[in-house]
Design a protein around this motif. Structure first.
Motif, mmCIF file in Angstrom:
data_model
loop_
_atom_site.group_PDB
_atom_site.id
_atom_site.type_symbol
_atom_site.label_atom_id
_atom_site.label_comp_id
_atom_site.label_asym_id
_atom_site.label_seq_id
_atom_site.Cartn_x
_atom_site.Cartn_y
_atom_site.Cartn_z
ATOM 1 N N TYR B 71 0.829 -1.194 0.000
ATOM 2 C CA TYR B 71 0.000 0.000 0.000
ATOM 3 C C TYR B 71 0.870 1.253 0.000
ATOM 4 C CZ TYR B 71 -3.490 3.410 1.169
ATOM 5 O OH TYR B 71 -4.286 4.521 1.134
ATOM 6 N N MET B 72 1.969 1.201 0.722
ATOM 7 C CA MET B 72 2.846 2.364 0.806
ATOM 8 C C MET B 72 3.374 2.786 -0.566
ATOM 9 S SD MET B 72 2.856 3.560 3.729
ATOM 10 C CE MET B 72 4.226 4.748 3.631
ATOM 11 N N ASP B 73 3.634 1.777 -1.423
ATOM 12 C CA ASP B 73 4.152 2.100 -2.755
ATOM 13 C C ASP B 73 3.142 2.933 -3.552
ATOM 14 O OD1 ASP B 73 6.334 0.543 -2.166
ATOM 15 O OD2 ASP B 73 5.478 -1.265 -3.060
ATOM 16 N N LEU B 74 1.862 2.772 -3.200
ATOM 17 C CA LEU B 74 0.816 3.412 -4.003
ATOM 18 C C LEU B 74 0.560 4.856 -3.603
ATOM 19 C CD1 LEU B 74 -1.818 0.522 -4.200
ATOM 20 C CD2 LEU B 74 0.076 1.058 -5.718
ATOM 21 N N THR B 75 0.971 5.214 -2.389
ATOM 22 C CA THR B 75 0.618 6.548 -1.908
ATOM 23 C C THR B 75 1.275 7.653 -2.739
ATOM 24 O OG1 THR B 75 2.401 6.347 -0.305
ATOM 25 C CG2 THR B 75 0.184 5.827 0.476
ATOM 26 N N ARG B 76 2.326 7.294 -3.478
ATOM 27 C CA ARG B 76 3.007 8.346 -4.256
ATOM 28 C C ARG B 76 2.214 8.778 -5.484
ATOM 29 N NH1 ARG B 76 6.424 5.402 -8.383
ATOM 30 N NH2 ARG B 76 6.111 3.217 -7.848
ATOM 31 N N PHE B 77 1.143 8.050 -5.805
ATOM 32 C CA PHE B 77 0.366 8.426 -6.988
ATOM 33 C C PHE B 77 -0.841 9.279 -6.605
ATOM 34 C CE2 PHE B 77 2.400 4.381 -8.207
ATOM 35 C CZ PHE B 77 3.130 4.846 -9.281
ATOM 36 N N LYS B 178 -3.524 5.601 -18.970
ATOM 37 C CA LYS B 178 -2.767 6.810 -18.621
ATOM 38 C C LYS B 178 -3.075 7.967 -19.552
ATOM 39 C CE LYS B 178 0.763 4.731 -15.829
ATOM 40 N NZ LYS B 178 2.158 4.376 -15.591
ATOM 41 N N SER B 179 -3.135 7.670 -20.862
ATOM 42 C CA SER B 179 -3.386 8.796 -21.768
ATOM 43 C C SER B 179 -4.836 9.259 -21.627
ATOM 44 C CB SER B 179 -3.022 8.454 -23.212
ATOM 45 O OG SER B 179 -3.860 7.453 -23.698
ATOM 46 N N ASP B 180 -5.743 8.325 -21.327
ATOM 47 C CA ASP B 180 -7.153 8.694 -21.170
ATOM 48 C C ASP B 180 -7.366 9.562 -19.929
ATOM 49 O OD1 ASP B 180 -9.973 8.438 -21.784
ATOM 50 O OD2 ASP B 180 -10.081 7.154 -19.999
ATOM 51 N N VAL B 181 -6.795 9.129 -18.809
ATOM 52 C CA VAL B 181 -6.966 9.887 -17.561
ATOM 53 C C VAL B 181 -6.326 11.276 -17.697
ATOM 54 C CG1 VAL B 181 -6.333 9.977 -15.112
ATOM 55 C CG2 VAL B 181 -7.155 7.840 -16.105
ATOM 56 N N HIS B 182 -5.161 11.288 -18.354
ATOM 57 C CA HIS B 182 -4.496 12.577 -18.566
ATOM 58 C C HIS B 182 -5.385 13.518 -19.373
ATOM 59 C CE1 HIS B 182 -1.471 15.566 -19.365
ATOM 60 N NE2 HIS B 182 -1.621 15.389 -20.666
ATOM 61 N N LYS B 183 -5.991 12.980 -20.424
ATOM 62 C CA LYS B 183 -6.843 13.801 -21.286
ATOM 63 C C LYS B 183 -8.092 14.286 -20.549
ATOM 64 C CE LYS B 183 -6.136 11.779 -25.472
ATOM 65 N NZ LYS B 183 -6.677 10.798 -26.425
ATOM 66 N N ILE B 187 -4.383 15.163 -15.317
ATOM 67 C CA ILE B 187 -3.343 14.701 -14.389
ATOM 68 C C ILE B 187 -2.141 14.204 -15.192
ATOM 69 C CG2 ILE B 187 -2.822 13.025 -12.553
ATOM 70 C CD1 ILE B 187 -5.874 13.021 -11.968
ATOM 71 N N GLU B 188 -0.954 14.572 -14.757
ATOM 72 C CA GLU B 188 0.255 14.129 -15.449
ATOM 73 C C GLU B 188 0.347 12.603 -15.415
ATOM 74 O OE1 GLU B 188 2.501 15.800 -17.263
ATOM 75 O OE2 GLU B 188 1.092 17.469 -16.943
ATOM 76 N N GLU B 189 0.815 12.032 -16.517
ATOM 77 C CA GLU B 189 0.886 10.566 -16.568
ATOM 78 C C GLU B 189 1.768 9.995 -15.462
ATOM 79 O OE1 GLU B 189 1.366 8.650 -20.311
ATOM 80 O OE2 GLU B 189 -0.192 9.848 -21.279
#
Lengths: 149, 438
Positions: B71-77, B178-183, B187-189
């Protein structure tokens, strides 16, 4: 002088042994890989030796498949006691086969065996005596194509 | 094994030395002969491991630990997307819909849940075209199971050219997300994390160590078994929840990718084969090597028995799981949703195809110089003949043949054999010691 370093291995082949048929050529492939021959060479030797082995399983009573390796060449020799080939020239043609219906139903006997061996080797020699047996000798040259990886 | 690339290879398992007691179960179970017991504990030879997870399955002391994302690895996103394997849909019985599962994943804290089964449908409609246009006598081998890809790279190096030059659907999906969410959200990829829910270790390893030089678009992976408990709880709530956007898009054809035969069924090419299981995969690849599959256009291979539903990180019995998939396939039908979908902008079809070739990573030969290799091979044969041939595994190698190989490679010594050490190996050893002195 390098040619003095030789590896020889022999495999006994039993006619009609479909359970173990193919094992010898697998061991040949493994050995050639361990000896640093490049994949294309190993692949050709694998296909040719498999066809030689299966020819003995299909058409001979018993035989011997031998591998001899020098740093420059791979030699494979099949020597069997069996029915022999009456007309080698005919047998070398694509699609020609004397296989029985049963053999064909197992997916063998498409008449590609000998031509496949020829296609995958640099030299091929075949002699046969009807009622006695067949000897097939092939050479695959490995000159210059050695991989370092 | 010392090798130039050994350091760079990352695998998805580690051995908990406090639990490992040096029994030889894993060395025996490993199809790649990649484990040795040394100094009383099991060690993985990284350049031989194919990440199949067989050792994980057999370890009686649970000493083999999957290295998954915490879980800790995910907090950076900033934005976290979960991308479950279609095998996840098979784990909760036929009355739990893919939509329920995807919604439940949102309740676990993900911002978005993406239906990978849909990507599988989409990619394989292109794969079908590709095969029809490019088939030339040898079967194309599926690029989906990363353990199979690695098995081919290592043990069937001359077959790497036959691996279908497509990226795995999970990678294609991750890039599209990633490209969809960015668009959509700006949010930066780099701030979007895509986390795979995986049935196996192989997909974990493939993220860190992709088959080609390019980097993975996935940012983490978590085993199905790791989220199963919390998902069960979340499922109760998710079924009651009101949903504003449907997340499940695939037909039965996409869901079917969770099990063996799913790819073949999606392609609808008659001359294709689906094989699953380590031994079966080995055998079929041998057949390919001998040129025995020349009438087959597509070969689907999965290292786990039954396909992804048989993965080492799944929870459900795989026969029950297969039954659940059958129900879902029937319910959602086989007609591809892809054909009626219009929102495909997120996908870059050029990205489906691999840009670079998958290269062999063959196990090193005995020596790069054939003359020396021949000498070593002869010595190996002599050692092999001298060893007792009982394959007890007490030396730490899985069998006598492998010990002989380790000895000529300088990784073990003949005294590692307990029969030799205790003088029970018979007369040939003396002869061998003579050779070794010389």
């Amino acid at each position: 002088m390098k040619d003095k370093i030789v590896l020889s291995q022999g495999f006994e082949i039993q006619g009609a042994d479909f359970v173990r048929g193919g094992e010898a050529s697998c061991q040949i492939v493994e050995a050639l890989r361990d000896l640093a021959f490049p994949p294309e060479i190993v692949r050709r030797a694998g296909i040719a030796s498999y066809e030689m082995e299966m020819n003995m399983v299909l058409y001979a009573d018993h035989g011997m498949l031998s591998l001899t390796v020098t740093p420059d060449a791979i030699m494979i020799f099949a020597d069997d006691q069996g029915q022999g080939i009456p007309d080698i020239e005919l047998a070398m043609q694509n699609g020609y086969s004397t296989a029985t219906q049963e053999i064909r139903e197992m997916g063998f006997g498409a008449g590609m065996g000998l031509s496949n061996i020829k296609k995958n080797s640099d030299k091929m020699q075949i002699t046969s005596t009807v009622g006695e047996g067949t000897k097939v000798h092939i050479v695959i040259e490995a000159n210059g194509a050695r991989s370092n990886s | 094994m010392p090798g130039p690339t050994a350091k760079d290879i990352h695998h998805a398992l580690r051995i908990d030395e406090s639990r490992c007691n040096g029994c030889v179960e894993c060395t025996k179970a490993c199809p790649a002969k990649a484990i040795r017991v040394r100094g009383g504990v099991a060690r993985v030879l990284p350049e031989r491991c194919i990440d199949c997870g067989e050792c994980f399955r057999v370890c009686p002391r649970r000493a083999i630990i999957p290295v998954t994302t915490t879980y800790m690895d995910l907090t950076r996103f900033k934005y976290k997307v979960v991308l479950p394997s279609p095998a996840l849909y098979s784990q909760f019985g036929p009355n739990t819909m893919p939509e329920d599962i995807l919604q439940a994943l949102l309740l676990l804290g993900f911002d978005y849940a993406y239906d990978k089964a849909y990507t599988c449908e989409l990619v394989f409609s292109d794969v079908k075209k590709f095969i029809e246009e490019n088939y030339s006598g040898d079967p194309f081998i599926s690029p989906v199971c990363p353990a199979v890809t690695r098995l081919i790279q290592l043990m069937f190096p001359d077959l790497t050219d036959l691996i279908l030059p497509f990226r795995a659907p999970r990678e294609i999906a991750a890039k599209a997300i990633k490209s969809d969410v960015h668009k959509r959200l700006g949010i930066e990829e780099s701030e979007i994390g895509v986390i795979h829910i995986t049935p196996c270790l192989a997909k974990l390893a493939a993220m860190a160590n992709p088959p080609t030089e390019e980097k993975s678009f996935l940012d983490g992976a978590v085993g199905i078994s790791e989220v199963y408990g919390s998902l069960l709880g979340a499922l109760k709530d998710s079924k009651a929840e009101k949903r504003d956007q449907p997340l499940h898009r695939s037909s039965g054809t996409g869901i079917n990718f969770g099990r063996s035969g799913g790819e073949v069924a999606a392609l609808g090419i008659e001359a294709s084969l689906a094989v699953s299981g380590v031994k079966e995969t080995f055998n079929i690849l041998k057949a390919v090597e001998r040129g025995k599959l020349r009438d087959i256009k597509y070969l689907e291979c999965q290292i786990c028995p039954g396909g992804c539903i048989g993965g080492p990180l799944t929870v459900q019995n795989r026969y029950i799981a297969s039954n659940t998939i059958s129900s879902l396939v029937k319910l959602f039908g086989r007609k591809l949703k892809v054909e009626e979908m219009t929102d495909l902008e997120e996908y870059d079809r050029n990205y489906f195809r691999l840009a670079s070739k998958i290269r062999p990573q063959a196990i090193p030969a005995l020596d790069t110089d054939t003359s020396i290799a021949i000498g070593k091979m002869r010595l190996r044969e002599q050692i092999s003949r001298a060893l007792p041939g009982k394959n007890c595994g007490a030396c730490g190698a899985p069998d006598c043949k492998t010990l002989a190989d380790d000895i000529v490679r300088g990784l073990a010594s003949i005294e590692d054999c307990i029969f030799v050490k205790s003088g029970l190996a018979g007369g040939r050893i003396a002869e061998l010691k003579g050779i070794r002195k010389r």
